[in-house]
Design a protein around this motif. Structure first.
Motif, PDB file in Angstrom:
ATOM      1  N   GLY A  75      17.482  -0.284 -28.805  1.00  0.00           N
ATOM      2  CA  GLY A  75      17.855   1.156 -29.863  1.00  0.00           C
ATOM      3  C   GLY A  75      17.082   2.225 -29.402  1.00  0.00           C
ATOM      4  O   GLY A  75      16.861   2.401 -28.173  1.00  0.00           O
ATOM      5  N   LEU A  76      16.610   2.892 -30.299  1.00  0.00           N
ATOM      6  CA  LEU A  76      15.975   4.221 -30.257  1.00  0.00           C
ATOM      7  C   LEU A  76      14.929   4.349 -29.139  1.00  0.00           C
ATOM      8  O   LEU A  76      13.926   3.462 -29.192  1.00  0.00           O
ATOM      9  CB  LEU A  76      15.324   5.028 -31.504  1.00  0.00           C
ATOM     10  CG  LEU A  76      14.811   6.290 -31.337  1.00  0.00           C
ATOM     11  CD1 LEU A  76      15.769   7.343 -31.163  1.00  0.00           C
ATOM     12  CD2 LEU A  76      14.289   6.704 -32.723  1.00  0.00           C
ATOM     13  N   ARG A  77      14.980   5.295 -28.240  1.00  0.00           N
ATOM     14  CA  ARG A  77      13.970   5.585 -27.182  1.00  0.00           C
ATOM     15  C   ARG A  77      13.362   6.892 -27.340  1.00  0.00           C
ATOM     16  O   ARG A  77      13.850   7.958 -27.843  1.00  0.00           O
ATOM     17  CB  ARG A  77      14.390   5.420 -25.786  1.00  0.00           C
ATOM     18  CG  ARG A  77      14.822   3.987 -25.287  1.00  0.00           C
ATOM     19  CD  ARG A  77      16.215   3.831 -25.219  1.00  0.00           C
ATOM     20  NE  ARG A  77      16.526   2.165 -25.118  1.00  0.00           N
ATOM     21  CZ  ARG A  77      16.840   1.805 -23.805  1.00  0.00           C
ATOM     22  NH1 ARG A  77      16.613   2.695 -22.810  1.00  0.00           N
ATOM     23  NH2 ARG A  77      17.058   0.793 -23.755  1.00  0.00           N
ATOM     24  N   PRO A  95      22.717   8.851 -18.176  1.00  0.00           N
ATOM     25  CA  PRO A  95      23.273   8.061 -19.261  1.00  0.00           C
ATOM     26  C   PRO A  95      22.168   7.646 -20.142  1.00  0.00           C
ATOM     27  O   PRO A  95      22.433   7.511 -21.213  1.00  0.00           O
ATOM     28  CB  PRO A  95      24.080   6.972 -18.837  1.00  0.00           C
ATOM     29  CG  PRO A  95      24.454   7.199 -17.366  1.00  0.00           C
ATOM     30  CD  PRO A  95      23.371   8.280 -16.949  1.00  0.00           C
ATOM     31  N   PHE A  96      20.840   7.207 -19.411  1.00  0.00           N
ATOM     32  CA  PHE A  96      19.818   6.592 -20.210  1.00  0.00           C
ATOM     33  C   PHE A  96      18.575   7.547 -20.053  1.00  0.00           C
ATOM     34  O   PHE A  96      18.281   8.102 -18.952  1.00  0.00           O
ATOM     35  CB  PHE A  96      19.447   5.174 -19.914  1.00  0.00           C
ATOM     36  CG  PHE A  96      20.824   4.494 -19.723  1.00  0.00           C
ATOM     37  CD1 PHE A  96      21.560   3.954 -21.030  1.00  0.00           C
ATOM     38  CD2 PHE A  96      21.253   4.030 -18.525  1.00  0.00           C
ATOM     39  CE1 PHE A  96      22.495   3.264 -20.857  1.00  0.00           C
ATOM     40  CE2 PHE A  96      22.591   3.295 -18.567  1.00  0.00           C
ATOM     41  CZ  PHE A  96      23.029   3.121 -19.759  1.00  0.00           C
ATOM     42  N   VAL A  97      17.425   7.677 -20.976  1.00  0.00           N
ATOM     43  CA  VAL A  97      16.185   8.084 -20.542  1.00  0.00           C
ATOM     44  C   VAL A  97      15.577   7.157 -20.057  1.00  0.00           C
ATOM     45  O   VAL A  97      14.791   7.574 -18.837  1.00  0.00           O
ATOM     46  CB  VAL A  97      15.637   8.722 -21.976  1.00  0.00           C
ATOM     47  CG1 VAL A  97      15.159   7.672 -22.709  1.00  0.00           C
ATOM     48  CG2 VAL A  97      14.364   9.678 -21.565  1.00  0.00           C
ATOM     49  N   ALA A 157       9.702  17.136 -26.544  1.00  0.00           N
ATOM     50  CA  ALA A 157      10.320  15.751 -26.940  1.00  0.00           C
ATOM     51  C   ALA A 157      11.396  15.548 -26.873  1.00  0.00           C
ATOM     52  O   ALA A 157      12.446  16.124 -26.485  1.00  0.00           O
ATOM     53  CB  ALA A 157       9.995  15.676 -28.547  1.00  0.00           C
ATOM     54  N   VAL A 158      11.716  14.039 -26.160  1.00  0.00           N
ATOM     55  CA  VAL A 158      13.019  13.613 -25.678  1.00  0.00           C
ATOM     56  C   VAL A 158      13.177  12.377 -26.366  1.00  0.00           C
ATOM     57  O   VAL A 158      12.352  11.466 -26.655  1.00  0.00           O
ATOM     58  CB  VAL A 158      13.036  13.463 -24.247  1.00  0.00           C
ATOM     59  CG1 VAL A 158      11.962  12.474 -23.749  1.00  0.00           C
ATOM     60  CG2 VAL A 158      14.515  13.103 -23.713  1.00  0.00           C
TER      61      VAL A 158
END
Length: 217
Positions: A75-77, A95-97, A157-158
């Protein structure tokens, strides 16, 4: 990626309430008119969003999870980046951090432990004076997610609205009990204990840092 880092002078403008950056966002993210809510409307990826300004030293980023969707793994990163989203072309976002944006840029992020970002949960995260990425969910223990973040450098913030997390809302300047304050307390005791259960996550586990519980303040 065509992005630019920010100088110290650029980060000294009068701070405003944190909002999501209007343009630097994943292709599957939509924002509300106030740019306080981010919703991922398709699949499980391309949900990266940024704050519209750098965070202040020891400022806590506080958000509420608004939507949860079963059927995905993870879930959340959350984390921080040296990338200035004002100079970041949205089509260049991966697509992904984790691990994509981390590998492409000076970005430090981590996924919250399993079950720690359900609908209604309040999540806050911040950088300590020792360069550690910490988080707290509701009134739970303080979690150490990453080490080695730059101290004194402008950081945005990311967040990655990933997997089971469908929507998040920035709560602006937080008030109330300690876990919702807008700044991290001084003199944090950072005794580290391995958080049980982090290894139970079944997918992308090679990219997950070990989380730790921080000792009492």
């Amino acid at each position: 990626m065509g992005a630019q880092l920010c100088s110290q002078a650029d980060a000294k403008a009068t701070p405003e309430i944190l909002r999501f950056h209007a343009e630097a966002k994943g292709m599957h993210v939509c924002l509300d008119a106030r740019r306080s809510t981010a919703y991922r409307f398709a699949t499980f990826h391309d949900g990266i969003v940024f704050s519209q300004r750098p965070v202040r030293p020891r400022e806590r980023v506080v958000l509420r999870v608004l939507g949860h969707q079963d059927g995905w793994c993870g879930g959340l990163r959350v984390g921080f980046t040296r990338l200035d989203p004002a100079h970041l072309p949205a089509p260049s976002l991966p697509p992904f951090v984790c691990p994509d944006l981390e590998q492409q840029s000076p970005t430090w992020a981590a996924m919250l432990p399993h079950g720690c970002a359900l609908a209604g949960d309040v999540v806050c995260f911040w950088v300590t004076q020792r360069g550690r990425l910490c988080a707290q969910v509701n009134a739970g223990p303080r979690l150490l997610l990453r080490k080695g973040l730059p101290v004194g450098a402008p950081l945005w913030a990311v967040m990655d609205v990933y997997g089971t997390t469908k929507a998040i809302q920035l709560l602006g300047e937080a008030t109330g009990t300690d876990h919702r304050r807008g700044t991290a307390p001084k003199g944090e005791v950072e005794a580290e204990v391995v958080l049980h259960g982090i290894q139970s996550l079944g997918c992308h586990s090679q990219h997950l840092p070990h989380s730790h519980v921080l000792g009492p303040l």
